[in-house]
Write a protein that holds these residues in place. Structure first.
Motif, PDB file in Angstrom:
ATOM      1  N   LYS A 168     -15.693   8.294   9.500  1.00  0.00           N
ATOM      2  CA  LYS A 168     -14.788   8.326   8.351  1.00  0.00           C
ATOM      3  C   LYS A 168     -13.732   7.231   8.465  1.00  0.00           C
ATOM      4  N   PHE A 169     -13.132   6.892   7.345  1.00  0.00           N
ATOM      5  CA  PHE A 169     -11.971   6.016   7.349  1.00  0.00           C
ATOM      6  C   PHE A 169     -10.733   6.884   7.252  1.00  0.00           C
ATOM      7  N   ALA A 170      -9.678   6.447   7.907  1.00  0.00           N
ATOM      8  CA  ALA A 170      -8.422   7.184   7.802  1.00  0.00           C
ATOM      9  C   ALA A 170      -7.972   7.156   6.341  1.00  0.00           C
ATOM     10  N   SER A 171      -7.259   8.202   5.952  1.00  0.00           N
ATOM     11  CA  SER A 171      -6.869   8.315   4.538  1.00  0.00           C
ATOM     12  C   SER A 171      -6.004   7.138   4.092  1.00  0.00           C
ATOM     13  N   THR A 172      -5.314   6.512   5.066  1.00  0.00           N
ATOM     14  CA  THR A 172      -4.410   5.411   4.731  1.00  0.00           C
ATOM     15  C   THR A 172      -5.095   4.047   4.754  1.00  0.00           C
ATOM     16  N   ALA A 173      -6.335   3.989   5.195  1.00  0.00           N
ATOM     17  CA  ALA A 173      -7.025   2.706   5.402  1.00  0.00           C
ATOM     18  C   ALA A 173      -7.117   1.864   4.127  1.00  0.00           C
ATOM     19  N   GLN A 174      -7.634   2.479   3.066  1.00  0.00           N
ATOM     20  CA  GLN A 174      -7.811   1.731   1.820  1.00  0.00           C
ATOM     21  C   GLN A 174      -6.451   1.314   1.228  1.00  0.00           C
ATOM     22  N   LYS A 175      -5.482   2.210   1.406  1.00  0.00           N
ATOM     23  CA  LYS A 175      -4.129   1.938   0.904  1.00  0.00           C
ATOM     24  C   LYS A 175      -3.561   0.695   1.587  1.00  0.00           C
ATOM     25  N   TYR A 176      -3.761   0.622   2.890  1.00  0.00           N
ATOM     26  CA  TYR A 176      -3.269  -0.512   3.675  1.00  0.00           C
ATOM     27  C   TYR A 176      -3.903  -1.819   3.180  1.00  0.00           C
ATOM     28  N   ILE A 177      -5.191  -1.791   2.915  1.00  0.00           N
ATOM     29  CA  ILE A 177      -5.910  -2.971   2.432  1.00  0.00           C
ATOM     30  C   ILE A 177      -5.379  -3.398   1.059  1.00  0.00           C
ATOM     31  N   ASP A 178      -5.219  -2.400   0.196  1.00  0.00           N
ATOM     32  CA  ASP A 178      -4.742  -2.690  -1.163  1.00  0.00           C
ATOM     33  C   ASP A 178      -3.326  -3.281  -1.144  1.00  0.00           C
ATOM     34  N   GLU A 179      -2.470  -2.661  -0.353  1.00  0.00           N
ATOM     35  CA  GLU A 179      -1.076  -3.113  -0.316  1.00  0.00           C
ATOM     36  C   GLU A 179      -0.933  -4.538   0.208  1.00  0.00           C
ATOM     37  N   ASN A 180      -1.812  -4.882   1.155  1.00  0.00           N
ATOM     38  CA  ASN A 180      -1.728  -6.216   1.754  1.00  0.00           C
ATOM     39  C   ASN A 180      -2.719  -7.200   1.154  1.00  0.00           C
ATOM     40  N   ASN A 181      -3.444  -6.690   0.143  1.00  0.00           N
ATOM     41  CA  ASN A 181      -4.380  -7.544  -0.570  1.00  0.00           C
ATOM     42  C   ASN A 181      -5.375  -8.246   0.380  1.00  0.00           C
ATOM     43  N   LEU A 182      -5.941  -7.457   1.301  1.00  0.00           N
ATOM     44  CA  LEU A 182      -6.860  -8.025   2.292  1.00  0.00           C
ATOM     45  C   LEU A 182      -8.276  -8.131   1.715  1.00  0.00           C
ATOM     46  N   PRO A 183      -9.010  -9.204   2.053  1.00  0.00           N
ATOM     47  CA  PRO A 183     -10.372  -9.368   1.529  1.00  0.00           C
ATOM     48  C   PRO A 183     -11.385  -8.562   2.342  1.00  0.00           C
TER      49      PRO A 183
END
Ligand SMILES: [Zn+2]
Ligand SMILES: [Zn+2]
Ligand SMILES: [Zn+2]
Length: 400
Positions: A90-105
């Motif tokens: 699984k991915f941590a619940s915050t994982a996608q949020k972190y990517i979105d906030e930092n605009n990571l590719p």
């Protein structure tokens, strides 16, 4: 469509599986990470826009921010602009949020998403441990059973009258016994002297009895592959048998291992001819599917020519059934096993061997010695005779 299986893969196997899927999906070659000397990128898909892929399996804890940060650092170092993290967990619940906030590719991919891109690339990824399916085989009606039983008895025993017309089912109890139909696949590679000397692949299935752990033969497979079955939702004690015990799987592993053991000749480094015994390990064997069959076991009390008998058999919905007891008939007079030429006495219903049988010399009825008398002819020759025929000839001297 090609099928790939998740079950039994170690981290190396999972990377290879991902390589195959991504390479097919992007129609591009992949490059292994060791060339980059960085453990945080497992491989790079060499597409127009190179994509770094990080595979996480087995996944002990959810993939979160630290893993994403590490991966992104590795990507920048290698000047790769796009990244994918795949996990079997699984991915941590915050994982996608972190990517979105930092605009990571970076794209996060769990097995469901991986399976969906695999599917688009023409690969079926089996990643859920498929629950065993349960079925039951519909038992015959009493009337059908009576017909099949008479047919079988007629084949095995001689009788001057029609057995079918002289059989009555008194009681028939049906319970269920469990059999597993287990499909497996073997994929093994053997090396010696640093070379691959043999690849063993194959697949197949076996029926295994839950209670005895016995592997059934081709005859059994033929009957139960064809028998119409119904989906079954076992409850209580039956439900506990849905999944095969470890011992049952071990029986299968042993069988497959011995079937796929090869003795392979090869050249040693010093150019000597040698032989290696190549036996697939349990890891080389994938259990692909388990079907759980609840087969009707019938305990029947019946009468044949008025004599009570019992039979226990494993039924199918066809005329095929496997007699469990009695495997062979015993002579009702001496108890000896009847291997062939058993005879049914039409007077008392005894089943007897040749030694204790007789045929009436007048009407040709099959009899047991208890039910036949004989007429003593000159020179001591004895002629068996039944009671009915003896009564028709009042002048005869009848002896028991
Ligand atoms: Zn006998
Ligand atoms: Zn008799
Ligand atoms: Zn007679």
């Amino acid at each position: 469509m090609k099928t790939l299986y998740m079950e039994g893969l170690d981290s190396e196997g999972f990377e290879q599986l991902c390589e195959e899927i991504f390479s097919a999906f992007y129609k591009a070659k992949v490059k292994r990470s060791f060339l980059f000397e960085d453990a945080n990128t497992d491989f790079v898909v060499l597409s127009s826009n190179n994509i770094a892929v990080d595979c996480k399996h087995p996944a002990k804890s959810p993939v979160g921010r630290p893993a994403i940060e590490k991966f992104y650092t590795a990507m920048k170092k290698k000047k790769v602009k796009e990244g994918i993290i795949v996990t079997s967990g699984k991915f941590a619940s915050t994982a996608q949020k972190y990517i979105d906030e930092n605009n990571l590719p970076i794209t996060l991919m769990d097995l469901e998403k991986l399976a969906s891109i695999a599917f688009k690339a023409g690969i079926k990824l089996v990643y859920k441990k498929e629950e065993p399916e349960a079925f039951t085989i519909i038992a015959n009606s009493d009337r059908e059973f009576r017909e099949h039983l008479s047919k079988k008895l007629k084949k095995e025993l001689q009788c001057s009258d029609d057995i079918g017309l002289n059989i009555a089912i008194i009681k028939r109890d049906i319970s269920h016994v469990v059999y597993y139909k287990i499909n497996y696949r073997v994929d093994a590679e053997f090396t010696a002297s640093n070379k691959v000397i043999h690849k063993e692949t194959g697949d197949g299935y076996f029926y295994i009895s839950e209670s005895t752990g016995r592997i059934e033969g081709d005859e059994f497979s033929k009957v139960y592959d064809m028998a119409p079955r119904m989906a079954y939702d076992p409850q209580g004690k039956d439900a506990a048998l849905l999944k095969p015990r470890k011992q049952i799987l071990d029986v299968l592993y042993d069988k497959v291992q011995s079937m796929h053991t090869k003795y392979v000749p090869y050249m040693t480094k010093s150019n000597k001819l040698s032989t290696k015994t190549c036996t697939p390990t349990k890891k080389d064997i994938t259990i692909q599917n388990v079907m759980c069959l609840y087969l009707p076991l019938s305990d029947v009390e019946y009468e044949m020519f008025g004599k009570a008998r019992t039979i226990r058999s494993l039924e199918s919905s066809s005329e095929e059934f496997t007699i469990i007891d009695p495997k062979v008939f015993a002579c009702d007079i001496c108890g000896g096993k009847i291997s062939k030429n058993g005879i049914v006495c039409v007077k008392c219903g005894n089943i007897v061997d040749e030694k204790h049988s007789a045929r009436c010399s007048r009407c040709n009825k099959t009899l047991c010695v208890n039910c036949s008398s004989y007429v003593s002819k000159f020179l001591g020759k004895k002629e068996p005779i039944c009671g009915t025929c003896a009564n028709k000839e009042p002048g005869l001297k009848i002896k028991k």
